[in-house]
Design a protein around this motif. Structure first.
Motif, short mmCIF file in Angstrom:
data_model
loop_
_atom_site.label_atom_id
_atom_site.label_comp_id
_atom_site.label_asym_id
_atom_site.label_seq_id
_atom_site.Cartn_x
_atom_site.Cartn_y
_atom_site.Cartn_z
N GLN A 83 -1.45 -0.53 -9.44
CA GLN A 83 -2.02 0.80 -9.72
C GLN A 83 -0.94 1.85 -9.48
O GLN A 83 -0.29 1.84 -8.44
CB GLN A 83 -3.24 1.03 -8.82
N GLY A 84 -0.77 2.74 -10.45
CA GLY A 84 0.32 3.70 -10.39
C GLY A 84 -0.13 5.14 -10.19
O GLY A 84 -1.24 5.40 -9.73
N GLU A 100 5.55 2.41 4.94
CA GLU A 100 6.38 2.62 6.14
C GLU A 100 6.19 4.04 6.70
O GLU A 100 6.56 4.32 7.83
CB GLU A 100 7.86 2.35 5.82
N PHE A 114 1.23 5.64 0.92
CA PHE A 114 1.04 6.39 2.17
C PHE A 114 -0.28 7.18 2.22
O PHE A 114 -0.74 7.55 3.28
CB PHE A 114 2.22 7.36 2.41
N SER A 125 3.44 4.69 -6.70
CA SER A 125 3.88 5.52 -7.84
C SER A 125 4.09 4.65 -9.08
O SER A 125 4.32 3.44 -8.97
CB SER A 125 5.18 6.22 -7.46
N GLU A 154 3.76 14.20 -12.22
CA GLU A 154 2.86 14.13 -11.07
C GLU A 154 3.48 14.92 -9.92
O GLU A 154 4.56 14.58 -9.44
CB GLU A 154 2.66 12.66 -10.64
N LYS A 200 1.44 -5.24 3.48
CA LYS A 200 2.65 -4.46 3.75
C LYS A 200 2.24 -3.00 3.64
O LYS A 200 2.16 -2.44 2.54
CB LYS A 200 3.72 -4.82 2.70
N ALA A 241 0.82 -1.22 0.00
CA ALA A 241 0.00 0.00 0.00
C ALA A 241 0.85 1.27 0.00
O ALA A 241 1.98 1.27 0.49
CB ALA A 241 -0.91 -0.02 1.22
P1 NAD Z 1 5.53 4.61 -3.49
O1 NAD Z 1 5.54 4.01 -4.84
O2 NAD Z 1 6.72 5.37 -3.03
O3 NAD Z 1 5.30 3.46 -2.37
C1 NAD Z 1 4.24 2.54 -2.46
C2 NAD Z 1 4.64 1.25 -1.74
O4 NAD Z 1 5.77 0.67 -2.40
C3 NAD Z 1 5.05 1.46 -0.29
O5 NAD Z 1 4.52 0.40 0.47
C4 NAD Z 1 6.58 1.40 -0.33
O6 NAD Z 1 7.14 0.84 0.84
C5 NAD Z 1 6.87 0.50 -1.51
N1 NAD Z 1 8.08 0.89 -2.25
C6 NAD Z 1 8.57 2.15 -2.42
N2 NAD Z 1 9.66 2.12 -3.22
C7 NAD Z 1 9.85 0.82 -3.55
C8 NAD Z 1 10.81 0.15 -4.37
N3 NAD Z 1 11.79 0.82 -4.98
N4 NAD Z 1 10.71 -1.19 -4.51
C9 NAD Z 1 9.72 -1.87 -3.89
N5 NAD Z 1 8.78 -1.28 -3.11
C10 NAD Z 1 8.84 0.04 -2.95
O7 NAD Z 1 4.21 5.49 -3.39
P2 NAD Z 1 3.75 6.50 -2.24
O8 NAD Z 1 4.62 7.70 -2.27
O9 NAD Z 1 3.59 5.77 -0.96
O10 NAD Z 1 2.28 6.88 -2.75
C11 NAD Z 1 2.02 7.91 -3.65
C12 NAD Z 1 1.86 7.40 -5.05
O11 NAD Z 1 0.83 6.42 -5.11
C13 NAD Z 1 1.44 8.48 -6.04
O12 NAD Z 1 2.15 8.32 -7.23
C14 NAD Z 1 -0.04 8.22 -6.25
O13 NAD Z 1 -0.56 8.69 -7.47
C15 NAD Z 1 -0.07 6.73 -6.17
N6 NAD Z 1 -1.41 6.25 -5.87
C16 NAD Z 1 -2.10 5.64 -6.86
C17 NAD Z 1 -3.38 5.19 -6.62
C18 NAD Z 1 -4.17 4.53 -7.72
O14 NAD Z 1 -5.22 3.98 -7.43
N7 NAD Z 1 -3.72 4.53 -8.95
C19 NAD Z 1 -3.95 5.35 -5.35
C20 NAD Z 1 -3.21 5.97 -4.37
C21 NAD Z 1 -1.92 6.41 -4.62
#
Ligand code: NAD
Length: 489
Positions: free
Chosen positions: A247-248, A176, A149, A226, A382, A173, A147
């Motif tokens: 989902q990104g 963090e 944040f 992301s 974004e 998971k 998930a």
């Molecule tokens: P993020 O990609 O940094 O982190 C998401 C998850 O991936 C976290 O649990 C994190 O621990 C893990 N993670 C981070 N980097 C990683 C890596 N290199 N390898 C493996 N796992 C890793 O995203 P975020 O900053 O927590 O959330 C914001 C992003 O999520 C924005 O881009 C937003 O648009 C997107 N988002 C998309 C949706 C959707 O439905 N499309 C919904 C909510 C948020």
């Protein structure tokens, strides 16, 4: 300092991690807890517990399995305020936004209570002489949910209720950055009569995620985050033979036609762009005005940006909280500067605000950039903060072309009083979630959350029937029972 625990095989376990991160209230900079970066062996222990639980959980009749969801719904309602408060404390959004988030989480539990009907199969008698055929749905095994944040309470629920109601077991998971909300939720899941190992939680970051993606007992991955990470998750988990829905990110455009109700449009697009401090994957990020809408909308949205009440989300009357972290604030502020460098006018500048009483918080006030260059970097990046970019065109065709030229496809919205314009937009726009006179076109739990293009990797989305299909595999049986083999009655 409170240490966040993992939940494995029905018990709370202190992680053996050597590295911990601080969980910080983004409005006050107060450290709330520390979260472990769990190791691959801790992920493996959770996968083994979930795998063991799966052998018997899958055999529990679906109408019995959903009894745990009815309990879950009741407990989430009873503890609604406490969970919402926790979301605001660790994530920063206003208490009203946190309540809205939990309402959406609970809706998914309600929909998944229909699993006995939703996972029904098909049966055809006499597909050939004396031969019948059926299609049944069976669970996959251990499923992992990773998930982001920004919705610590809601997003795991796009998947978890469907996964367990269809007979799978789960490892969550959480992000963090915001692990405390899921701790509250798991304290309730513990009371839902789920056998040990059906739901597990492992905290951590990239290391724990990589271990999830590589573990052979984990059969499916539901990821939200992301785009850069979603792509990596999709590639690595697919290469390991897992089913994946990833989902990104997003860059959501809204089009405003001159015949739109300007007062309503301004109010709901301001809520979309600045709600949750712009940290919503369905936040409006680019507003494209058509023809005469330009001047009225620019003036009105600038007023709405200036007058938004920004502060700590638990305080009365606050309409917008901080962004999640210092690096996030710095990234947003530098992107505003980049927009200006590319020729945009900073109509309302929300950088470096003073929020009385919360001088250490990660605040950026609502910001409006006008004359944004559609070919520039800022038009496609974004920002994930309270920044709305304005562009202008002369026709709806030009506007749709601009929208469809973007790499994301999470949401697109149109504001108009014309039915035919709405119909054209709905049909031609390249986005999976579409709003007509709606600012945040979030699908209800019984519809799929339908991102397109770089906003989604996979086939089946979260929520509703898509989730049921994602968490089950179809088995087709062809049967012949010759009369001569059976006693005749
Ligand atoms: P993020 O990609 O940094 O982190 C998401 C998850 O991936 C976290 O649990 C994190 O621990 C893990 N993670 C981070 N980097 C990683 C890596 N290199 N390898 C493996 N796992 C890793 O995203 P975020 O900053 O927590 O959330 C914001 C992003 O999520 C924005 O881009 C937003 O648009 C997107 N988002 C998309 C949706 C959707 O439905 N499309 C919904 C909510 C948020």
């Amino acid at each position: 300092m409170k240490k966040v625990m993992n939940f494995v095989h029905g018990t709370w376990q202190a992680s053996a991690a050597t590295e911990y991160l601080a969980v910080v209230n983004p409005a006050t900079a107060e450290t709330l807890a520390s979260v472990p970066l769990s190791s691959a062996s801790e992920v493996a222990a959770a996968a083994e517990a979930a795998h063991e639980a799966f052998q018997s959980w899958r055999r529990v009749p679906a109408p019995t399995r959903i009894q745990s969801l009815f309990k879950m719904k009741a407990l989430l309602e009873e503890n609604f305020e406490e969970i919402a408060r926790t979301i605001t404390l660790e994530c920063g959004k206003t208490i009203g936004e946190s309540r809205g988030e939990m309402r959406r989480a609970i809706e998914n539990v309600e929909v998944a209570c229909g699993i006995p009907t939703m996972m029904m199969g098909d049966f055809s008698e006499d597909i050939a002489s004396g031969i019948d055929s059926m299609m049944i749905r069976q669970p996959l095994g251990v499923c992992a949910i990773i998930a982001p944040f920004n919705f610590p309470g809601m997003i795991p629920f796009w998947f978890l209720p469907y996964a367990i109601a269809t007979g799978n077991t789960v490892i969550v998971k959480p992000s963090e950055k915001v692990p405390m909300t899921m701790v509250k939720v798991f304290e309730l899941l513990e009371q839902c009569d789920l056998p040990s190992g059906v739901v597990n939680m492992v905290n951590g970051s990239k290391g724990a995620v990589d271990a999830i993606l590589d573990h052979p007992l984990i059969k499916a991955i539901s990821f939200v985050g992301s785009t850069a990470v979603a792509k990596q998750i999709y590639a690595r988990a697919s290469a390991n033979g897992k089913r994946v829905q990833a989902q990104g990110g997003a860059k959501n455009p809204i089009i405003i036609l001159p015949d739109a109700d300007m007062a309503m449009t301004t109010q709901i697009t301001a809520d979309s762009a600045f709600g949750c401090a712009g940290q919503r994957c369905l936040a409006a990020s680019v507003a494209i005005t058509v023809g005469e809408a330009r001047h009225t909308y620019t003036e009105a949205i600038a007023d709405a940006a200036v007058s938004r009440v920004v502060g700590f989300g638990l305080d009365e009357g606050v309409q917008m909280g901080p962004v999640i972290s210092v690096p996030s604030r710095e990234r947003i502020e530098s992107l505003i500067q980049q927009g200006a460098n590319e020729g945009a006018t900073v109509v309302v500048d929300g950088r470096s605000p003073q929020i009385s009483g919360y001088e250490n918080g990660n605040f950026v006030r609502p910001t409006i950039l006008s004359n944004v260059n559609p070919k520039g970097n800022i038009a496609h990046t974004e920002i994930f903060g309270p920044v709305l970019s304005l562009m202008h065109v002369n026709s709806i065709d030009e506007a749709i072309q601009l929208v469809n030229g973007g790499q994301y496809g999470n949401m697109a919205c149109l504001f108009t009083s014309s039915g035919s314009a709405a119909r054209k937009f709905r049909s031609e726009v390249d986005a999976g979630n579409v709003g007509i006179n709606i600012g945040v076109a979030a699908p209800m739990a019984f519809f799929p959350f339908s991102g397109w293009k770089e906003s989604f990797f996979g086939t089946l989305h979260g929520q509703g029937h898509h989730a049921v299909e994602f968490f089950t595999q179809t088995k087709v049986v062809v049967e012949r029972w010759p009369k001569t083999w059976s006693r005749q009655f």
